[in-house]
Design a protein around this motif. Structure first.
Motif, PDB file in Angstrom:
ATOM      1  N   THR A 109       0.854  -1.179   0.000  1.00 10.04           N
ATOM      2  CA  THR A 109       0.000   0.000   0.000  1.00 10.04           C
ATOM      3  C   THR A 109       0.892   1.231   0.000  1.00 10.04           C
ATOM      4  O   THR A 109       2.030   1.173   0.470  1.00 10.04           O
ATOM      5  N   ASN A 117      -2.403   7.211  -7.779  1.00  8.40           N
ATOM      6  CA  ASN A 117      -3.842   7.471  -7.919  1.00  8.40           C
ATOM      7  C   ASN A 117      -4.625   6.185  -8.137  1.00  8.40           C
ATOM      8  O   ASN A 117      -5.814   6.124  -7.836  1.00  8.40           O
ATOM      9  N   GLN A 118      -3.956   5.164  -8.655  1.00  5.70           N
ATOM     10  CA  GLN A 118      -4.618   3.884  -8.879  1.00  5.70           C
ATOM     11  C   GLN A 118      -3.595   2.753  -8.734  1.00  5.70           C
ATOM     12  O   GLN A 118      -2.390   2.969  -8.811  1.00  5.70           O
ATOM     13  N   SER A 119      -4.092   1.567  -8.503  1.00  8.24           N
ATOM     14  CA  SER A 119      -3.212   0.413  -8.295  1.00  8.24           C
ATOM     15  C   SER A 119      -2.455   0.082  -9.578  1.00  8.24           C
ATOM     16  O   SER A 119      -3.028   0.103 -10.671  1.00  8.24           O
ATOM     17  N   THR A 142      -1.168  -1.522  -4.274  1.00  7.98           N
ATOM     18  CA  THR A 142      -2.627  -1.491  -4.293  1.00  7.98           C
ATOM     19  C   THR A 142      -3.119  -0.246  -3.580  1.00  7.98           C
ATOM     20  O   THR A 142      -2.791  -0.017  -2.423  1.00  7.98           O
ATOM     21  N   VAL A 143      -3.893   0.543  -4.302  1.00 10.08           N
ATOM     22  CA  VAL A 143      -4.472   1.763  -3.727  1.00 10.08           C
ATOM     23  C   VAL A 143      -5.862   1.421  -3.199  1.00 10.08           C
ATOM     24  O   VAL A 143      -6.719   0.980  -3.962  1.00 10.08           O
ATOM     25  N   PRO A 144      -6.101   1.578  -1.893  1.00 11.97           N
ATOM     26  CA  PRO A 144      -7.420   1.253  -1.344  1.00 11.97           C
ATOM     27  C   PRO A 144      -8.509   2.103  -1.981  1.00 11.97           C
ATOM     28  O   PRO A 144      -8.308   3.280  -2.289  1.00 11.97           O
ATOM     29  N   THR A 145      -9.653   1.468  -2.210  1.00 13.97           N
ATOM     30  CA  THR A 145     -10.794   2.196  -2.754  1.00 13.97           C
ATOM     31  C   THR A 145     -11.393   3.062  -1.659  1.00 13.97           C
ATOM     32  O   THR A 145     -11.750   2.553  -0.595  1.00 13.97           O
ATOM     33  N   PRO A 146     -11.484   4.359  -1.885  1.00 18.57           N
ATOM     34  CA  PRO A 146     -12.027   5.223  -0.829  1.00 18.57           C
ATOM     35  C   PRO A 146     -13.489   4.907  -0.551  1.00 18.57           C
ATOM     36  O   PRO A 146     -14.276   4.657  -1.473  1.00 18.57           O
ATOM     37  N   GLU A 147     -13.820   4.873   0.722  1.00 18.65           N
ATOM     38  CA  GLU A 147     -15.210   4.632   1.096  1.00 18.65           C
ATOM     39  C   GLU A 147     -16.034   5.879   0.808  1.00 18.65           C
ATOM     40  O   GLU A 147     -15.545   6.999   0.971  1.00 18.65           O
TER      41      GLU A 147
END
Length: 239
Positions: A42, A135-137, A167-172
């Motif tokens: 991450t 900005n993206q995975s 891996t960029v976490p997907t924002p909630e």
């Protein structure tokens, strides 16, 4: 006369081969270790990498081509390279010297620092850094190692590349802020009602004005009386 002439040709061929064929570098890549353990990273994850380059001149005559260079590159953020050379001579303790200590994406080792004859040694490399903010995975390069010739072209068979997945976490989804309903309370203001005295309005009925009608004409009255007298006299005579 035939044997010496053939021997001379053979010597010329060997000499030509030595001149034409460049000296091949003799180094190998190994002992790779990294803190990622081949797992996804991450952004901001600390990374610690170690590997060893082994050089030997016993097979090729030189440990490295002095006209070439060794280039190392990484995609890590805040990279720090520590490159040291370690050599063991006979039974003496290893002699260690620093080749580079640099904070940059790329490190270049000059061929003159690596080119020796009748020698073997190792170059120990430690690289630390962090997984970059993305900005993206996507896949990043932990290490790209290659030998470059004087024309900045990669020497065939010397490219080594190590990669890792960031891996960029997907924002909630952000919940909309709760709107506090404010109910305004209206204060009851006492209303003072003042009763004013009732005023009686008297409306006068219009008074009908008497109009005067004149009586019968006097001449007509006299005529009627005369007629009555004549009628009364006629009736007496008849009786």
């Amino acid at each position: 006369m035939t044997v010496p002439r053939a021997f001379s040709k053979l010597c010329l061929l060997v000499l030509a081969a030595v001149i034409i064929i460049p000296c091949v570098s003799a180094w190998t890549f190994g002992s790779w270790t990294d803190s990622t353990r081949q797992s996804a990273l991450t952004p901001g994850t600390a990374v610690d990498i170690n590997y060893v380059l082994s050089f030997s001149s016993y097979d090729t005559g030189k440990t490295f081509d002095s006209d070439n260079s060794l280039v190392m590159y990484t995609d890590l953020s805040n990279p720090l390279w520590t490159v040291t050379m370690s050599e063991t001579a006979d039974e003496d303790a290893p002699r260690t010297s620093t080749l580079a200590s640099k904070s940059s994406a790329q490190v270049r080792l000059d061929g003159w620092d690596l080119s020796f004859s009748r020698k073997q040694f190792t170059v120990n490399v430690r690289l630390t850094g962090e997984a970059p903010a993305l900005n993206q995975s996507r896949e990043i390069t932990l290490l790209r190692l290659q030998e470059m010739d004087p024309n900045a072209k990669t020497v065939s068979g010397t490219l080594t590349k190590k990669v890792a997945q960031v891996t960029v976490p997907t924002p909630e989804p952000t919940a909309a802020p709760a709107v506090e309903e404010t109910v305004e309370t209206m204060e009851e203001v006492p209303v003072e009602i003042t009763l004013e005295p009732l005023t009686t309005v008297t409306t006068s009925a219009p008074i009908k004005k008497q109009t005067y009608s004149p009586g019968p004409d006097p001449v007509l009255i006299c005529g009627l009386l005369a007629g009555l007298l004549l009628l009364s006299g006629w009736m007496r005579r008849r009786n």
